[in-house]
Motif scaffolding. Structure first.
Motif, PDB file in Angstrom:
ATOM      1  N   MET A   1     -52.604  -3.502 109.691  1.00 31.01           N
ATOM      2  CA  MET A   1     -51.191  -3.232 109.943  1.00 31.01           C
ATOM      3  C   MET A   1     -50.949  -1.729 109.913  1.00 31.01           C
ATOM      4  O   MET A   1     -51.409  -1.035 109.007  1.00 31.01           O
ATOM      5  CB  MET A   1     -50.329  -3.936 108.883  1.00 31.01           C
ATOM      6  N   SER A   2     -50.223  -1.245 110.894  1.00 32.43           N
ATOM      7  CA  SER A   2     -49.953   0.185 110.974  1.00 32.43           C
ATOM      8  C   SER A   2     -48.949   0.576 109.897  1.00 32.43           C
ATOM      9  O   SER A   2     -48.002  -0.167 109.614  1.00 32.43           O
ATOM     10  CB  SER A   2     -49.381   0.558 112.345  1.00 32.43           C
ATOM     11  N   PRO A   3     -49.154   1.743 109.274  1.00 33.93           N
ATOM     12  CA  PRO A   3     -48.180   2.197 108.267  1.00 33.93           C
ATOM     13  C   PRO A   3     -46.833   2.476 108.911  1.00 33.93           C
ATOM     14  O   PRO A   3     -46.742   2.853 110.079  1.00 33.93           O
ATOM     15  CB  PRO A   3     -48.826   3.475 107.720  1.00 33.93           C
ATOM     16  N   VAL A   4     -45.766   2.285 108.121  1.00 39.52           N
ATOM     17  CA  VAL A   4     -44.426   2.547 108.620  1.00 39.52           C
ATOM     18  C   VAL A   4     -44.231   4.051 108.768  1.00 39.52           C
ATOM     19  O   VAL A   4     -44.561   4.835 107.868  1.00 39.52           O
ATOM     20  CB  VAL A   4     -43.367   1.975 107.654  1.00 39.52           C
ATOM     21  N   ALA A   5     -43.716   4.476 109.912  1.00 38.31           N
ATOM     22  CA  ALA A   5     -43.458   5.898 110.147  1.00 38.31           C
ATOM     23  C   ALA A   5     -41.992   6.194 109.864  1.00 38.31           C
ATOM     24  O   ALA A   5     -41.110   5.725 110.592  1.00 38.31           O
ATOM     25  CB  ALA A   5     -43.809   6.264 111.585  1.00 38.31           C
ATOM     26  N   TYR A   6     -41.741   6.919 108.800  1.00 37.11           N
ATOM     27  CA  TYR A   6     -40.383   7.284 108.444  1.00 37.11           C
ATOM     28  C   TYR A   6     -40.021   8.620 109.083  1.00 37.11           C
ATOM     29  O   TYR A   6     -40.888   9.482 109.292  1.00 37.11           O
ATOM     30  CB  TYR A   6     -40.226   7.376 106.922  1.00 37.11           C
ATOM     31  N   PRO A   7     -38.740   8.833 109.374  1.00 40.42           N
ATOM     32  CA  PRO A   7     -38.345  10.128 109.954  1.00 40.42           C
ATOM     33  C   PRO A   7     -38.559  11.261 108.961  1.00 40.42           C
ATOM     34  O   PRO A   7     -38.653  11.043 107.742  1.00 40.42           O
ATOM     35  CB  PRO A   7     -36.858   9.929 110.278  1.00 40.42           C
ATOM     36  N   VAL A   8     -38.622  12.455 109.494  1.00 40.82           N
ATOM     37  CA  VAL A   8     -38.813  13.647 108.681  1.00 40.82           C
ATOM     38  C   VAL A   8     -37.478  14.367 108.532  1.00 40.82           C
ATOM     39  O   VAL A   8     -36.694  14.455 109.476  1.00 40.82           O
ATOM     40  CB  VAL A   8     -39.862  14.587 109.318  1.00 40.82           C
ATOM     41  N   SER A   9     -37.230  14.862 107.332  1.00 40.53           N
ATOM     42  CA  SER A   9     -36.027  15.643 107.073  1.00 40.53           C
ATOM     43  C   SER A   9     -36.421  17.096 106.833  1.00 40.53           C
ATOM     44  O   SER A   9     -37.356  17.380 106.087  1.00 40.53           O
ATOM     45  CB  SER A   9     -35.285  15.097 105.849  1.00 40.53           C
ATOM     46  N   THR A  10     -35.721  18.003 107.497  1.00 37.16           N
ATOM     47  CA  THR A  10     -35.914  19.428 107.264  1.00 37.16           C
ATOM     48  C   THR A  10     -34.897  19.884 106.232  1.00 37.16           C
ATOM     49  O   THR A  10     -33.710  19.554 106.332  1.00 37.16           O
ATOM     50  CB  THR A  10     -35.723  20.227 108.565  1.00 37.16           C
ATOM     51  N   ALA A  11     -35.339  20.632 105.220  1.00 37.72           N
ATOM     52  CA  ALA A  11     -34.454  21.031 104.126  1.00 37.72           C
ATOM     53  C   ALA A  11     -34.607  22.510 103.818  1.00 37.72           C
ATOM     54  O   ALA A  11     -35.698  23.073 103.923  1.00 37.72           O
ATOM     55  CB  ALA A  11     -34.750  20.203 102.870  1.00 37.72           C
ATOM     56  N   ALA A  12     -33.486  23.131 103.434  1.00 43.75           N
ATOM     57  CA  ALA A  12     -33.496  24.507 102.924  1.00 43.75           C
ATOM     58  C   ALA A  12     -33.527  24.402 101.401  1.00 43.75           C
ATOM     59  O   ALA A  12     -32.539  23.991 100.780  1.00 43.75           O
ATOM     60  CB  ALA A  12     -32.274  25.277 103.397  1.00 43.75           C
ATOM     61  N   VAL A  13     -34.651  24.761 100.794  1.00 43.44           N
ATOM     62  CA  VAL A  13     -34.901  24.496  99.380  1.00 43.44           C
ATOM     63  C   VAL A  13     -34.957  25.811  98.607  1.00 43.44           C
ATOM     64  O   VAL A  13     -35.727  26.713  98.938  1.00 43.44           O
ATOM     65  CB  VAL A  13     -36.219  23.727  99.193  1.00 43.44           C
ATOM     66  N   LEU A  14     -34.134  25.911  97.559  1.00 45.70           N
ATOM     67  CA  LEU A  14     -34.129  27.094  96.713  1.00 45.70           C
ATOM     68  C   LEU A  14     -35.166  26.938  95.607  1.00 45.70           C
ATOM     69  O   LEU A  14     -35.110  25.995  94.821  1.00 45.70           O
ATOM     70  CB  LEU A  14     -32.740  27.297  96.096  1.00 45.70           C
ATOM     71  N   HIS A  15     -36.108  27.886  95.538  1.00 45.07           N
ATOM     72  CA  HIS A  15     -37.135  27.868  94.498  1.00 45.07           C
ATOM     73  C   HIS A  15     -36.827  28.858  93.377  1.00 45.07           C
ATOM     74  O   HIS A  15     -37.210  28.632  92.235  1.00 45.07           O
ATOM     75  CB  HIS A  15     -38.499  28.185  95.113  1.00 45.07           C
ATOM     76  N   ALA A  16     -36.164  29.941  93.703  1.00 44.06           N
ATOM     77  CA  ALA A  16     -35.759  30.959  92.732  1.00 44.06           C
ATOM     78  C   ALA A  16     -34.738  31.849  93.424  1.00 44.06           C
ATOM     79  O   ALA A  16     -34.441  31.661  94.608  1.00 44.06           O
ATOM     80  CB  ALA A  16     -36.964  31.768  92.254  1.00 44.06           C
ATOM     81  N   SER A  17     -34.182  32.797  92.699  1.00 40.94           N
ATOM     82  CA  SER A  17     -33.184  33.673  93.314  1.00 40.94           C
ATOM     83  C   SER A  17     -33.767  34.352  94.548  1.00 40.94           C
ATOM     84  O   SER A  17     -34.895  34.870  94.530  1.00 40.94           O
ATOM     85  CB  SER A  17     -32.716  34.734  92.316  1.00 40.94           C
ATOM     86  N   LEU A  18     -33.018  34.274  95.637  1.00 38.16           N
ATOM     87  CA  LEU A  18     -33.377  34.870  96.932  1.00 38.16           C
ATOM     88  C   LEU A  18     -34.645  34.268  97.539  1.00 38.16           C
ATOM     89  O   LEU A  18     -35.209  34.837  98.476  1.00 38.16           O
ATOM     90  CB  LEU A  18     -33.532  36.395  96.807  1.00 38.16           C
ATOM     91  N   ASP A  19     -35.077  33.139  97.024  1.00 41.70           N
ATOM     92  CA  ASP A  19     -36.285  32.469  97.532  1.00 41.70           C
ATOM     93  C   ASP A  19     -35.899  31.107  98.103  1.00 41.70           C
ATOM     94  O   ASP A  19     -35.973  30.085  97.425  1.00 41.70           O
ATOM     95  CB  ASP A  19     -37.315  32.320  96.406  1.00 41.70           C
ATOM     96  N   LEU A  20     -35.459  31.117  99.363  1.00 43.75           N
ATOM     97  CA  LEU A  20     -35.022  29.901 100.049  1.00 43.75           C
ATOM     98  C   LEU A  20     -36.051  29.562 101.122  1.00 43.75           C
ATOM     99  O   LEU A  20     -36.318  30.373 102.010  1.00 43.75           O
ATOM    100  CB  LEU A  20     -33.647  30.112 100.674  1.00 43.75           C
ATOM    101  N   ARG A  21     -36.638  28.390 101.039  1.00 47.30           N
ATOM    102  CA  ARG A  21     -37.715  28.007 101.941  1.00 47.30           C
ATOM    103  C   ARG A  21     -37.315  26.797 102.791  1.00 47.30           C
ATOM    104  O   ARG A  21     -36.662  25.879 102.296  1.00 47.30           O
ATOM    105  CB  ARG A  21     -38.980  27.671 101.155  1.00 47.30           C
ATOM    106  N   ILE A  22     -37.725  26.829 104.045  1.00 49.07           N
ATOM    107  CA  ILE A  22     -37.506  25.684 104.937  1.00 49.07           C
ATOM    108  C   ILE A  22     -38.712  24.762 104.810  1.00 49.07           C
ATOM    109  O   ILE A  22     -39.849  25.168 105.057  1.00 49.07           O
ATOM    110  CB  ILE A  22     -37.329  26.142 106.396  1.00 49.07           C
ATOM    111  N   GLU A  23     -38.457  23.527 104.399  1.00 53.92           N
ATOM    112  CA  GLU A  23     -39.543  22.583 104.121  1.00 53.92           C
ATOM    113  C   GLU A  23     -39.295  21.258 104.840  1.00 53.92           C
ATOM    114  O   GLU A  23     -38.160  20.910 105.176  1.00 53.92           O
ATOM    115  CB  GLU A  23     -39.650  22.338 102.607  1.00 53.92           C
ATOM    116  N   GLN A  24     -40.371  20.525 105.059  1.00 51.24           N
ATOM    117  CA  GLN A  24     -40.311  19.205 105.677  1.00 51.24           C
ATOM    118  C   GLN A  24     -40.521  18.145 104.603  1.00 51.24           C
ATOM    119  O   GLN A  24     -41.441  18.235 103.793  1.00 51.24           O
ATOM    120  CB  GLN A  24     -41.379  19.069 106.767  1.00 51.24           C
TER     121      GLN A  24
END
Length: 393
Positions: A1-24
């Protein structure tokens, strides 16, 4: 059985001050009682900027990567079990605070004071609850409010700051015919002017230290009169003697604030003061000014979130029975806020959003907010981060 493919969400994630990363991230299916929303518009606010700039907002420090944003609207893409009042493809505004629905405050209708509140994009609770600067998120369905006709997702994202204003004006018991003085014309102050007019205020006046914001407020008919607070007018005032000896710096601040209030009332031709004063900055001197600007028997609403400790002229309030009222977020306001946004009665609301950025440029949006003016010298009021509708990338 093929694994279920879920959609991907793009997020702007804050890791520390002035450190904002675009992640999937994987967009997992909504659980029972939830719906999944494709976020289309998120307005950035002062708390988001504090987290981005300092890695904290007041006492709440970011302890793990956090998705910011809480002024948002989008379109429903999936529905969890037990949700019957929403449907896929419906446009909704997102109420970001998730209350427990069981404590005395929740049961009493004041869920904004819920002791177990988890607020999207706030670091107050741990683990943190991610906010709306992402392309897809799951959220309790009872906190998703359908947008009315003639209300775009961008306008729907304004339901959150508008709710702050509505809640404050309800606590102030604003009535048609009351006069209103708004101190601070950022996005909340501008909305306060607009809502006060829509609710029948006889007169709306506004004050700020920023001439550009005042010019915007006046140009769009949001206030009948505006007053520029000139911080250089009294650069050094003599200390005011007190019973305990020489006056303290707090005495000087209060004296200066009283003079600013009297000068504003004189400029407005309102010597008796205003029925309701909305303090929308959180600055101590503005709160002091608000006490003196309220009429005898009037009200001062502390809307702005400022320092934890303030020195206020309490006797000046007590002897004139000026009620000083606090307000925190909102409760049961979204239906009214969205009805106002869809009605077209709010002046200037479509001019409040001055700048827009795609999600992958969210860091640029925050940098612009920090500056306060753009490359052309134009004022920055509300900055919105946008994402394309599903299927329109």
């Amino acid at each position: 059985m093929s694994p279920v493919a879920y959609p991907v969400s793009t997020a702007a994630v804050l890791h520390a001050s002035l450190d904002l990363r675009i992640e999937q991230r994987t967009a997992w299916p909504p659980r029972a009682g939830e719906a999944q929303i494709a976020i289309l518009s998120t307005g950035l606010c002062g708390s988001d900027l504090h987290y981005y700039t300092h890695g904290r907002n007041g006492d709440f420090a970011v302890r793990e990567p956090l998705v910011l944003g809480h002024e948002a609207a989008g379109v429903i893409t999936a529905i969890g079990d037990g949700v019957s009042h929403l449907e896929v493809g419906q446009f909704v505004a997102i109420e970001a605070g998730v209350m427990c629905r069981a404590c005395s405050n929740c049961l009493g209708g004041r869920y904004n004071l819920c002791s177990r509140m988890r607020f999207a994009s706030s670091a107050k609770t741990f683990p943190h609850l991610d906010g709306t600067l992402q392309t897809r998120m799951n959220h309790p369905a009872h906190l998703l409010h359908p947008l009315p006709e003639h209300c775009s997702p961008e306008r729907g994202a304004l339901a959150e700051p508008l709710s702050v204003v509505l809640h404050a004006l309800r606590r102030a018991q604003l009535q048609p015919g009351h006069s209103v003085f708004v101190i601070g014309t950022g996005s909340i102050g501008i909305l306060a002017c607009s809502v006060a007019k829509a609710l029948g205020a006889s007169r709306v006046a506004a004050a700020d230290i920023n001439r550009g914001r005042l010019a915007f407020t006046k140009a769009h008919g949001l206030a009948d009169d505006v007053y520029h607070i000139d911080l250089s007018a009294n650069p050094s005032l003599p200390r005011v003697p007190t019973k305990g000896g020489p006056g303290a710096p707090a005495d000087e601040s209060i004296r200066r604030s009283r003079e600013n209030a009297m000068a504003a009332l004189d400029a407005f031709g309102a010597p008796d003061g205003f029925d309701v004063v909305m303090e929308c900055t959180g600055v101590e001197a503005s709160a002091q000014m608000g006490i003196f600007a309220a009429r005898t028997g009037g009200k001062l609403m502390l809307v702005g979130m400022g320092t934890s400790t303030m020195s206020l002229p309490i006797s000046a309030a007590a002897t004139r029975e000026v009620d000083i009222l606090g307000t925190f977020r909102y409760a049961n306001t979204y239906p009214s806020a969205l009805a106002l946004l869809g009605s077209g009665v709010l002046r200037g609301v479509d001019h409040l959003v001055t700048h827009r950025f795609p999600l992958d440029r969210a860091a640029e949006a925050f940098a612009l907010m920090r500056k306060g003016v753009d490359e052309n010298g134009d004022i920055v009021l509300k900055v919105v981060v946008e994402a394309p509708r599903p299927g329109h990338q």
